[in-house]
Motif scaffolding. Structure first.
Motif, PDB file in Angstrom:
ATOM      1  N   GLU A  16      32.070 -14.691  18.286  1.00 24.12           N
ATOM      2  CA  GLU A  16      31.344 -13.979  19.343  1.00 24.12           C
ATOM      3  C   GLU A  16      29.916 -13.672  18.903  1.00 24.12           C
ATOM      4  O   GLU A  16      28.964 -13.836  19.672  1.00 24.12           O
ATOM      5  CB  GLU A  16      32.091 -12.690  19.690  1.00 24.12           C
ATOM      6  CG  GLU A  16      31.538 -11.976  20.892  1.00 24.12           C
ATOM      7  CD  GLU A  16      32.390 -10.761  21.241  1.00 24.12           C
ATOM      8  OE1 GLU A  16      31.822  -9.647  21.245  1.00 24.12           O
ATOM      9  OE2 GLU A  16      33.588 -10.948  21.497  1.00 24.12           O
ATOM     10  N   THR A  19      28.015 -17.010  18.950  1.00 17.34           N
ATOM     11  CA  THR A  19      27.752 -17.432  20.328  1.00 17.34           C
ATOM     12  C   THR A  19      26.678 -16.561  20.964  1.00 17.34           C
ATOM     13  O   THR A  19      25.787 -17.061  21.649  1.00 17.34           O
ATOM     14  CB  THR A  19      29.041 -17.383  21.161  1.00 17.34           C
ATOM     15  OG1 THR A  19      30.023 -18.205  20.521  1.00 17.34           O
ATOM     16  CG2 THR A  19      28.821 -17.873  22.573  1.00 17.34           C
ATOM     17  N   SER A  20      26.743 -15.275  20.710  1.00 18.11           N
ATOM     18  CA  SER A  20      25.748 -14.350  21.246  1.00 18.11           C
ATOM     19  C   SER A  20      24.362 -14.661  20.699  1.00 18.11           C
ATOM     20  O   SER A  20      23.378 -14.671  21.449  1.00 18.11           O
ATOM     21  CB  SER A  20      26.145 -12.915  20.903  1.00 18.11           C
ATOM     22  OG  SER A  20      25.175 -12.019  21.340  1.00 18.11           O
ATOM     23  N   SER A  21      24.265 -14.950  19.418  1.00 17.86           N
ATOM     24  CA  SER A  21      22.958 -15.261  18.826  1.00 17.86           C
ATOM     25  C   SER A  21      22.416 -16.580  19.377  1.00 17.86           C
ATOM     26  O   SER A  21      21.218 -16.719  19.576  1.00 17.86           O
ATOM     27  CB  SER A  21      23.032 -15.302  17.297  1.00 17.86           C
ATOM     28  OG  SER A  21      23.719 -16.433  16.837  1.00 17.86           O
ATOM     29  N   LYS A  22      23.318 -17.535  19.649  1.00 19.81           N
ATOM     30  CA  LYS A  22      22.886 -18.810  20.243  1.00 19.81           C
ATOM     31  C   LYS A  22      22.307 -18.595  21.636  1.00 19.81           C
ATOM     32  O   LYS A  22      21.281 -19.174  21.976  1.00 19.81           O
ATOM     33  CB  LYS A  22      24.066 -19.792  20.341  1.00 19.81           C
ATOM     34  CG  LYS A  22      24.234 -20.647  19.132  1.00 19.81           C
ATOM     35  CD  LYS A  22      25.412 -21.594  19.231  1.00 19.81           C
ATOM     36  CE  LYS A  22      25.431 -22.399  20.493  1.00 19.81           C
ATOM     37  NZ  LYS A  22      26.513 -23.381  20.570  1.00 19.81           N
ATOM     38  N   LYS A  23      22.966 -17.757  22.424  1.00 19.99           N
ATOM     39  CA  LYS A  23      22.493 -17.498  23.791  1.00 19.99           C
ATOM     40  C   LYS A  23      21.130 -16.827  23.779  1.00 19.99           C
ATOM     41  O   LYS A  23      20.269 -17.144  24.581  1.00 19.99           O
ATOM     42  CB  LYS A  23      23.511 -16.650  24.555  1.00 19.99           C
ATOM     43  CG  LYS A  23      24.729 -17.423  24.967  1.00 19.99           C
ATOM     44  CD  LYS A  23      25.708 -16.558  25.702  1.00 19.99           C
ATOM     45  CE  LYS A  23      26.958 -17.348  26.030  1.00 19.99           C
ATOM     46  NZ  LYS A  23      28.000 -16.507  26.599  1.00 19.99           N
ATOM     47  N   GLN A  24      20.932 -15.902  22.861  1.00 15.62           N
ATOM     48  CA  GLN A  24      19.640 -15.218  22.762  1.00 15.62           C
ATOM     49  C   GLN A  24      18.548 -16.207  22.374  1.00 15.62           C
ATOM     50  O   GLN A  24      17.444 -16.146  22.889  1.00 15.62           O
ATOM     51  CB  GLN A  24      19.709 -14.089  21.736  1.00 15.62           C
ATOM     52  CG  GLN A  24      20.538 -12.929  22.189  1.00 15.62           C
ATOM     53  CD  GLN A  24      20.738 -11.895  21.082  1.00 15.62           C
ATOM     54  OE1 GLN A  24      20.312 -12.078  19.958  1.00 15.62           O
ATOM     55  NE2 GLN A  24      21.414 -10.806  21.423  1.00 15.62           N
ATOM     56  N   GLU A  25      18.870 -17.122  21.476  1.00 19.47           N
ATOM     57  CA  GLU A  25      17.874 -18.089  21.025  1.00 19.47           C
ATOM     58  C   GLU A  25      17.575 -19.134  22.096  1.00 19.47           C
ATOM     59  O   GLU A  25      16.459 -19.624  22.187  1.00 19.47           O
ATOM     60  CB  GLU A  25      18.347 -18.769  19.739  1.00 19.47           C
ATOM     61  CG  GLU A  25      18.320 -17.825  18.559  1.00 19.47           C
ATOM     62  CD  GLU A  25      18.843 -18.446  17.283  1.00 19.47           C
ATOM     63  OE1 GLU A  25      19.357 -19.577  17.320  1.00 19.47           O
ATOM     64  OE2 GLU A  25      18.726 -17.790  16.236  1.00 19.47           O
ATOM     65  N   GLU A  26      18.581 -19.479  22.918  1.00 21.43           N
ATOM     66  CA  GLU A  26      18.365 -20.454  23.986  1.00 21.43           C
ATOM     67  C   GLU A  26      17.344 -19.939  24.989  1.00 21.43           C
ATOM     68  O   GLU A  26      16.614 -20.715  25.588  1.00 21.43           O
ATOM     69  CB  GLU A  26      19.688 -20.784  24.680  1.00 21.43           C
ATOM     70  CG  GLU A  26      20.584 -21.678  23.842  1.00 21.43           C
ATOM     71  CD  GLU A  26      21.961 -21.864  24.451  1.00 21.43           C
ATOM     72  OE1 GLU A  26      22.223 -21.313  25.551  1.00 21.43           O
ATOM     73  OE2 GLU A  26      22.774 -22.554  23.828  1.00 21.43           O
ATOM     74  N   SER A  27      17.311 -18.632  25.169  1.00 23.80           N
ATOM     75  CA  SER A  27      16.360 -18.070  26.123  1.00 23.80           C
ATOM     76  C   SER A  27      14.937 -18.114  25.586  1.00 23.80           C
ATOM     77  O   SER A  27      13.988 -18.012  26.343  1.00 23.80           O
ATOM     78  CB  SER A  27      16.752 -16.637  26.491  1.00 23.80           C
ATOM     79  OG  SER A  27      16.621 -15.800  25.362  1.00 23.80           O
TER      80      SER A  27
END
Length: 148
Positions: A16, A19-27
């Protein structure tokens, strides 16, 4: 909660966080962080450590972790890791189709029992952890205590 369940819970938390860090970086693609790489490393290291420990459970033949059908970690005797990865990926794909039709919720575990052996497939974030054993092994009992 027994040993294996606590290990899986730890992996869920690490997955989790990753995945959360990936989502933040995708933005913000221009701001790829060291923290994201660290979260990924922590998750992968924990997966490999669990795979290495599970093999010491009585009756467990092998333990693997796959990501999208590709081997990420393995321990024990596996006759064909590529074939196993393909079977796991296809099993998960079919189960996910059934998930929507039968309103099961997100697939957490699949167990396939053959005449001689069985495999338990457990989804943990982006990976599938698989535990192989002879057919008559009680995996819940075998995985309840760490024997390594």
């Amino acid at each position: 909660m027994h040993w294996f369940e606590s290990q899986i819970l730890t992996l869920y938390k690490l997955a989790e966080a990753y995945t959360s860090s990936k989502k933040q970086e995708e933005s913000n693609v221009l701001n790829l962080s060291e923290q994201g790489r660290q979260k990924r490393s922590e998750f992968i290291e924990a997966v490999q450590a669990l795979v290495n420990r599970v093999i010491h459970s009585p009756g467990v033949t092998a333990c693997t972790a796959y990501h999208e059908g590709l081997i990420l970690a393995q321990s024990g005797k596996i006759p064909d890791t590529d074939a196993l990865g393909a079977m796991i990926q296809e099993s998960i794909r079919v189960a996910q189709k059934g998930e929507a039709i039968l309103h099961l919720g997100e697939i957490q575990q699949i167990v396939i029992v053959g005449e001689l052996n069985k495999i338990a497939m457990i989804t943990v974030g982006p990976i599938i952890l698989s535990v192989l054993s002879p057919k008559h092994t009680n995996l819940a009992l075998a995985l309840s205590q760490y024997n390594g």
